[in-house]
Write a protein that holds these residues in place. Structure first.
Motif, PDB file in Angstrom:
ATOM      1  N   PHE A 151       0.865  -1.173   0.000  1.00 59.63           N
ATOM      2  CA  PHE A 151       0.000   0.000   0.000  1.00 59.63           C
ATOM      3  C   PHE A 151       0.906   1.228   0.000  1.00 59.63           C
ATOM      4  N   TYR A 152       0.854   1.993  -1.091  1.00 54.77           N
ATOM      5  CA  TYR A 152       1.718   3.163  -1.258  1.00 54.77           C
ATOM      6  C   TYR A 152       3.185   2.838  -0.966  1.00 54.77           C
ATOM      7  N   ALA A 157      -0.188  -0.237   6.827  1.00 52.68           N
ATOM      8  CA  ALA A 157      -1.050   0.938   6.808  1.00 52.68           C
ATOM      9  C   ALA A 157      -0.841   1.685   8.110  1.00 52.68           C
ATOM     10  N   GLU A 171     -10.189   6.688  11.731  1.00 53.38           N
ATOM     11  CA  GLU A 171      -9.641   7.732  10.880  1.00 53.38           C
ATOM     12  C   GLU A 171     -10.529   8.974  10.955  1.00 53.38           C
ATOM     13  N   SER A 189      -8.204   6.128  -2.535  1.00 51.08           N
ATOM     14  CA  SER A 189      -7.122   5.619  -1.689  1.00 51.08           C
ATOM     15  C   SER A 189      -7.653   5.222  -0.312  1.00 51.08           C
ATOM     16  N   ASP A 190      -8.578   6.014   0.240  1.00 47.98           N
ATOM     17  CA  ASP A 190      -9.178   5.674   1.532  1.00 47.98           C
ATOM     18  C   ASP A 190      -9.907   4.337   1.449  1.00 47.98           C
ATOM     19  N   GLU A 192      -9.304   1.917  -0.668  1.00 45.38           N
ATOM     20  CA  GLU A 192      -8.311   0.862  -0.837  1.00 45.38           C
ATOM     21  C   GLU A 192      -7.663   0.512   0.499  1.00 45.38           C
ATOM     22  N   LYS A 193      -7.380   1.521   1.292  1.00 46.79           N
ATOM     23  CA  LYS A 193      -6.800   1.293   2.625  1.00 46.79           C
ATOM     24  C   LYS A 193      -7.753   0.481   3.490  1.00 46.79           C
ATOM     25  N   ASP A 194      -9.028   0.838   3.479  1.00 44.72           N
ATOM     26  CA  ASP A 194     -10.028   0.098   4.259  1.00 44.72           C
ATOM     27  C   ASP A 194     -10.100  -1.352   3.804  1.00 44.72           C
TER      28      ASP A 194
END
Length: 254
Positions: A151-152, A157, A171, A189-190, A192-194
């Motif tokens: 992730f990035y 994360a 968050e 992106s949020d 994808e993070k979740d």
């Protein structure tokens, strides 16, 4: 032929194009600068990642779909990717394979402290932590969660608040002064993070303020961070993990 220049200074140079093309100057940033701003990155950060022979070209690039050679920070082989792909998070092929290996799978979902992680914490995020700490016990020295994929550019994360006892992250999202934060590509992106955290058994509760829309059942939509919004977040923790789990970490047990 029409050459295009942008307010950010990238694109065609009127001096260079004089006599060969008409130059159209747009009063906005170039597509690449707009994407960089949307993802809270900088062009300097991109220039550190690109292969040295291509830095001069990237310094004036305007296209998000342009391909470059990138240097893996872990010392793996260089790889080709678009600027959009690099800003969206993929790493080199070997990093991606390693992220799905057996040892990485065993560690997926484990929270830990990354002392080298540098993230900006707003006053509102600090207030959120304070208000939550008045309700439940928050651990110290935990700021990342190991993922089962990249992730990035990292296999972790870094949520605003990590609650290992519940396997819940919290968050705080608002559009900021630009009114663009957590919208568009950042909203993607949020999500994808979740999804990446859900894959390793974690739930993410998002307090979405300032006109941001809900991203799902775990979103607490509000005008601004309030005590009521924080109380609703704790209620959602109970709905996700049950009363007994939350009661066990209450700051002031009833």
């Amino acid at each position: 032929m029409v050459a295009v220049s942008f307010r950010c200074g990238h694109g065609a140079s009127p001096d260079a194009e004089a006599g060969t093309a008409r130059v159209l100057t747009l009063q906005r940033g170039c597509p690449l600068c707009m994407l960089i701003a949307e993802t809270n990155r900088s062009r300097a950060e991109l220039l550190r990642k690109v292969a040295p022979p291509e830095r001069a070209l990237l310094a004036n690039e305007t296209r998000v779909g342009a391909e470059y050679s990138w240097v893996c920070p872990r010392g793996h082989d260089r790889y080709r990717a678009t600027v959009l792909a690099v800003l969206s998070g993929p790493s080199c092929a070997k990093c991606i394979r390693n992220a799905s290996g057996a040892s990485a799978t065993r560690e997926a979902g484990v929270p830990s402290m990354n002392a080298g992680l540098r993230t900006r914490t707003s006053m509102t995020e600090q207030r959120l932590r304070m208000l939550l700490a008045e309700r439940i016990r928050l651990p110290q020295g935990v700021n990342t969660i190991r993922l089962a994929r990249m992730f990035y550019g990292r296999q972790e994360a870094w949520p605003d608040i990590v609650i290992p006892a519940l396997r819940i992250a919290v968050e705080y999202d608002d559009p900021g002064r630009s009114r663009r934060a957590h919208r568009g590509l950042k909203q993607a992106s949020d999500r994808e993070k979740d999804d990446a955290l859900a894959e390793v058994g974690w739930e993410v509760i998002r307090i979405r303020a300032g006109g941001l829309e809900s991203l799902g059942a775990n979103s607490i939509v509000c005008a601004s961070l309030t005590i009521a919004a924080v109380d609703r977040a704790v209620e959602r923790m109970r709905e996700i993990r049950g009363d007994a789990a939350v009661d066990a970490i209450l700051a002031q047990p009833a």
